[in-house]
Design an enzyme around this catalytic site. Structure first.
Site, mmCIF file in Angstrom:
data_model
loop_
_atom_site.group_PDB
_atom_site.id
_atom_site.type_symbol
_atom_site.label_atom_id
_atom_site.label_comp_id
_atom_site.label_asym_id
_atom_site.label_seq_id
_atom_site.Cartn_x
_atom_site.Cartn_y
_atom_site.Cartn_z
ATOM 1 N N HIS A 4 0.890 -6.269 3.793
ATOM 2 C CA HIS A 4 -0.132 -5.757 2.879
ATOM 3 C C HIS A 4 0.070 -4.252 2.731
ATOM 4 C CE1 HIS A 4 -3.851 -4.674 1.078
ATOM 5 N NE2 HIS A 4 -4.340 -4.113 2.176
ATOM 6 N N ASN A 22 -3.325 0.339 -3.136
ATOM 7 C CA ASN A 22 -3.813 -0.884 -2.491
ATOM 8 C C ASN A 22 -4.537 -1.730 -3.535
ATOM 9 O OD1 ASN A 22 -5.075 -2.853 -1.004
ATOM 10 N ND2 ASN A 22 -5.922 -1.458 0.534
ATOM 11 N N CYS A 40 -8.419 -7.871 1.759
ATOM 12 C CA CYS A 40 -6.974 -7.645 1.661
ATOM 13 C C CYS A 40 -6.161 -8.787 2.268
ATOM 14 C CB CYS A 40 -6.604 -6.314 2.311
ATOM 15 S SG CYS A 40 -7.383 -4.925 1.477
#
Ligand code: ACO
Length: 339
Positions: A262, A292, A121
């Site tokens: 994020h 996500n 990520c």
């Protein structure tokens, strides 16, 4: 500190941004039919209502290509101008060749070299950092940075603890030398804690545990996660990386015009931003519609803010990410594009 201006390194700036998500939407109601979950649980725990997923046969380079071509066009360039491609991804088309090579051929960028960067990520922040350093050092004039993932290719849709979290998507930016010394990528802070590896991983398919009938039967080619360990690390380090950048640059949260974290969990974003003292209207949150998307979340959020007119040239923008590894990254930039 470099005092002689002629020795001062050049800056790199983001000169264009674009995104792409596959058209198919997987809603919480759809997931309720696959596993024992509910819209209420997912919204309350992570703040995701729907995510986009690819149709069979569509790979990361396909999403990357769509975002990349728009970004290149918005930069006023053609693929022939691109001299460097960095693809941040955890779900490459294949282990090799790299997705950057696949993308180079797909967009027709004959003068570009490139490579994949794997930082889960934190992939986009690490790739932007890397490209901006190469550009600032004079090693590239027109770099293409893509954050793209097809997380649905490594998600176990029988595991309710992970399948509700992720989606597919891509974002691309073009990075060029800054036209104004005060504009562009000002600073970055990246670090890792490799002890966190087991908390979030895909156990099989690499050299440690090559694919076999057993690894497939034991469902080891899917994301495995200790959710609470990730949750605690993410909140603590989302705040930590931002504080390090702010302190080093003698800034406070008040100086930041837009924070682009994020998008892993609404609770993580809210907890980290509250600790930092950032008001909600300075934070970009779009997790509800995309989930996500791993390396895709920050460009998806940044591009959305840009297109919504939330950014003007000269605004101070802070990006921050935490991901598997564990990886942590932050980038401070003065936005280079007009509204
Ligand atoms: N639907 C319904 N119930 C569920 C679901 C679901 N989708 N998933 C788990 N549960 C259940 C569990 O089985 C458990 O039930 P039990 O008490 O009967 O055993 C209960 O909910 C609580 O489980 P916990 O794991 O304790 O739930 P928690 O409050 O920790 O929430 C979550 C889980 C949402 C995953 C949380 O830990 C989290 O957000 N972690 C961060 C994960 C993350 O963001 N990962 C992304 C990649 S890393 C990154 O990007 C930073």
């Amino acid at each position: 500190m470099v005092t002689n201006p002629s020795l001062r390194p050049a800056r790199a700036r983001v000169s264009a941004i674009a995104t792409y998500v596959p058209p198919r939407v997987l809603s919480n109601a759809d997931l309720e039919k696959l596993v024992d979950t509910s819209d209420e649980w997912i919204m309350q725990r992570v703040g995701i209502r729907e995510r986009h997923v690819v149709d069979p046969g569509i790979a990361t380079s396909d999403l990357a290509k769509e975002a990349a071509l728009i970004a290149i066009q918005r930069a006023g360039l053609t693929p022939e101008d691109i001299d460097l491609i960095i693809v941040a991804t955890t779900t490459p088309d294949t282990l090799f060749p790299s997705t950057a090579c696949v993308l180079q051929a797909k967009i027709g960028a004959p003068h570009a070299w490139g490579f994949d960067l794997m930082a889960a990520c934190s992939g986009f922040t690490y790739a932007l950092t890397t490209a901006s350093q190469i550009v600032a050092a004079g090693g590239s004039r027109h770099a293409l940075v893509v954050g793209a993932d097809v997380m649905s290719s490594i998600i176990d849709y029988t595991d309710r603890t992970t399948c509700v979290l992720f989606g597919d998507g891509a974002g691309a930016v073009v990075v060029e030398p800054a036209d104004d010394e005060a504009i562009g990528v000002l600073d970055f802070e990246n670090y890792v804690d490799g002890n966190g590896g087991p908390a979030l991983c895909m156990p099989a398919g690499g050299s440690r545990m090559p694919a076999s009938t057993e690894t497939v039967n034991e469902r080891l080619h899917y994301v495995k996660q200790d959710g609470q360990a990730v949750f605690k690390f993410a909140i603590r380090n989302m705040e930590e990386v931002c504080r390090r950048i702010l302190d080093r640059n003698h800034l406070t949260a008040d100086d930041i015009d837009l924070f682009v974290p994020h998008q892993a969990s609404l609770r993580i974003i809210i907890a980290a931003t509250e600790k930092l003292g950032l008001p909600r209207d300075k934070v970009v949150i779009n997790i509800e519609r995309f989930g996500n998307t791993t390396a895709g979340t920050i460009p998806l959020a940044l591009c959305e803010a840009h297109e919504a007119g939330r950014l003007k040239r000269g605004d101070l923008v802070l990006l921050a990410s935490v991901g598997a590894g564990f990886t942590v990254g932050g980038v401070l930039l003065k936005w280079a594009l007009d509204r």
